[in-house]
Design a protein around this motif. Structure first.
Motif, PDB file in Angstrom:
ATOM      1  N   THR A  42       0.814  -1.209   0.000  1.00  0.00           N
ATOM      2  CA  THR A  42       0.000   0.000   0.000  1.00  0.00           C
ATOM      3  C   THR A  42       0.852   1.264   0.000  1.00  0.00           C
ATOM      4  O   THR A  42       2.011   1.252   0.396  1.00  0.00           O
ATOM      5  N   ILE A  51      -3.129  -5.244  -2.660  1.00  0.00           N
ATOM      6  CA  ILE A  51      -2.530  -4.055  -3.278  1.00  0.00           C
ATOM      7  C   ILE A  51      -3.495  -2.874  -3.355  1.00  0.00           C
ATOM      8  O   ILE A  51      -4.631  -3.010  -3.804  1.00  0.00           O
ATOM      9  N   ASP A  52      -3.026  -1.739  -2.919  1.00  0.00           N
ATOM     10  CA  ASP A  52      -3.702  -0.457  -3.132  1.00  0.00           C
ATOM     11  C   ASP A  52      -2.618   0.609  -3.153  1.00  0.00           C
ATOM     12  O   ASP A  52      -2.220   1.136  -2.122  1.00  0.00           O
ATOM     13  N   LEU A  77      -6.569  -6.613  -5.740  1.00  0.00           N
ATOM     14  CA  LEU A  77      -6.526  -5.151  -5.659  1.00  0.00           C
ATOM     15  C   LEU A  77      -7.614  -4.628  -4.726  1.00  0.00           C
ATOM     16  O   LEU A  77      -8.770  -5.053  -4.803  1.00  0.00           O
ATOM     17  N   SER A 121      -6.693  -0.058  -6.057  1.00  0.00           N
ATOM     18  CA  SER A 121      -6.057   0.115  -7.352  1.00  0.00           C
ATOM     19  C   SER A 121      -4.589  -0.293  -7.338  1.00  0.00           C
ATOM     20  O   SER A 121      -3.944  -0.340  -6.286  1.00  0.00           O
ATOM     21  N   ALA A 122      -4.080  -0.585  -8.532  1.00  0.00           N
ATOM     22  CA  ALA A 122      -2.651  -0.846  -8.716  1.00  0.00           C
ATOM     23  C   ALA A 122      -2.217  -0.089  -9.965  1.00  0.00           C
ATOM     24  O   ALA A 122      -2.535  -0.485 -11.083  1.00  0.00           O
ATOM     25  N   TYR A 147       1.312  -1.726 -10.434  1.00  0.00           N
ATOM     26  CA  TYR A 147       0.760  -2.626 -11.447  1.00  0.00           C
ATOM     27  C   TYR A 147       1.835  -3.571 -11.985  1.00  0.00           C
ATOM     28  O   TYR A 147       1.550  -4.729 -12.294  1.00  0.00           O
ATOM     29  N   ALA A 155       1.780  -6.343  -9.616  1.00  0.00           N
ATOM     30  CA  ALA A 155       0.568  -7.155  -9.784  1.00  0.00           C
ATOM     31  C   ALA A 155       0.647  -8.019 -11.032  1.00  0.00           C
ATOM     32  O   ALA A 155       0.227  -9.182 -11.036  1.00  0.00           O
ATOM     33  N   ILE A 194      -4.962 -11.543 -11.381  1.00  0.00           N
ATOM     34  CA  ILE A 194      -5.244 -10.200 -10.878  1.00  0.00           C
ATOM     35  C   ILE A 194      -6.747  -9.990 -10.832  1.00  0.00           C
ATOM     36  O   ILE A 194      -7.446 -10.196 -11.834  1.00  0.00           O
ATOM     37  N   VAL A 229      -9.706  -7.012  -9.700  1.00  0.00           N
ATOM     38  CA  VAL A 229      -9.851  -5.581  -9.446  1.00  0.00           C
ATOM     39  C   VAL A 229     -11.295  -5.276  -9.086  1.00  0.00           C
ATOM     40  O   VAL A 229     -12.218  -5.843  -9.684  1.00  0.00           O
ATOM     41  N   GLY A 271     -12.059   0.055  -8.770  1.00  0.00           N
ATOM     42  CA  GLY A 271     -10.597   0.071  -8.705  1.00  0.00           C
ATOM     43  C   GLY A 271      -9.983   0.312 -10.071  1.00  0.00           C
ATOM     44  O   GLY A 271     -10.678   0.378 -11.085  1.00  0.00           O
ATOM     45  N   THR A 329      -6.367  -0.148 -12.855  1.00  0.00           N
ATOM     46  CA  THR A 329      -5.105  -0.765 -13.264  1.00  0.00           C
ATOM     47  C   THR A 329      -4.467   0.100 -14.347  1.00  0.00           C
ATOM     48  O   THR A 329      -5.104   0.990 -14.903  1.00  0.00           O
TER      49      THR A 329
END
Length: 295
Positions: free
Chosen positions: A86, A128-129, A158, A161-162, A167, A170, A176, A178, A182, A184
């Motif tokens: 994060t 992931i963020d 996610l 967002s990534a 990304y 990710a 993946i 989302v 979110g 990408t």
């Protein structure tokens, strides 16, 4: 204590893979926290000098207040190692987990290796963020994650967002997901050069660079950026950008021309699935449930 000077040194006058809007927010926030908000007028950066600031170190290496020294860097949930990714991503943070709004590639790497070797871990989820962060160290970590494929199920979940460097991380995972809201993408690299010369001149301050070697201290913040320096910095950015594109294309089994054609665009929810940047639209808890059931 939040290490704002340290963050400033890592974001200015160096290539970064970060969402442009986040970069603007960070610039404004740093100016305010470092007591130089007067250098911003109408959203424009007038002057910021990370070189003139003292660097306070973050606490002990691979430690975090309130956690055991044996913390593996992940939470074990029903056989799944959940690793948080994060905030702004940096090469070396010296902690296993996110700290002061940042996550270190060093911490992610250590947590991944610990999860891979732990017999109690049946699958790994990267939570992931992040808007992205430093280029330095990013692609070495991405290649390591890519080589881990096949060892244990490895999913990028996610939340929310990534973008950019996040990304890239990710994309190296097996799958993946989302959320609907979110994002990408942002497959690109930027550089933010800070020119303080005009501001210093108005303050009656002149900085004279005395150098040995024509390119020594090239691109420093005390002099306007020359055409030659700009061209060389652009060449470096282009090289890193192509590395980014080729890496994502390999990881996601896409044509490089398709990734390049996005022109660092970001994609909301299902649009990321359509372009090939994600596999499914899922809320984080639903994606975690799917991974658990797959075990």
């Amino acid at each position: 204590m939040t290490n704002f000077p340290h963050l400033a040194q890592r974001l200015f006058n160096t290539p970064v893979a970060i969402h442009p809007h986040k970069a603007e927010v960070v610039m404004a926030a740093l100016a305010d926290r470092l007591g130089i908000s007067h250098m911003f007028r109408g959203g424009e950066l007038l002057a910021l000098s990370p070189m003139a600031m003292e660097d306070d170190e973050i606490g002990g290496v691979f430690s975090r207040p309130g956690r055991s020294e044996r913390d593996p860097g992940f939470d074990l949930v029903e056989g799944m190692a959940v690793i948080p990714v994060t905030g702004t991503l940096v090469q070396k943070l010296g902690t296993l987990r996110p700290y002061s709004g940042m996550t270190g590639y060093d911490g992610i790497r250590t947590a991944l290796l610990a999860a891979l070797e732990d017999p109690g871990v049946k699958a790994i989820a990267l939570d992931i963020d992040s808007p992205g962060g430093e280029v330095a160290g990013c692609f070495d970590l991405v290649d390591m994650i890519y080589r881990m494929r096949g060892e244990k199920p490895l999913h990028a979940i996610l939340d929310e967002s990534a973008y950019s460097a996040a990304y890239a991380i990710a994309s190296a995972c097996d799958r993946i997901t989302v959320p609907r809201t979110g994002g990408t993408g942002s497959v690109g690299v930027i550089g933010m050069h800070v020119d303080m010369s005009a501001a210093l001149g108005k303050g009656g301050i002149t900085v004279t660079m005395i150098r040995y070697g024509e390119h020594k201290a090239e691109g420093n913040e005390f002099e306007p950026l020359t055409e030659g320096a700009h061209a060389r910095m652009q060449a470096d950015i282009d090289t890193m950008g192509e590395l980014f594109i080729e890496t994502v294309a390999r990881n996601r089994n896409l044509k490089a021309s398709v990734v390049r054609g996005t022109k660092a665009e970001t994609f909301l929810g299902a649009a990321g699935v359509t372009i090939g940047f994600a596999d499914a639209v899922r809320a984080p808890d639903a994606a975690m449930g799917e991974l658990y059931r797959s075990l």
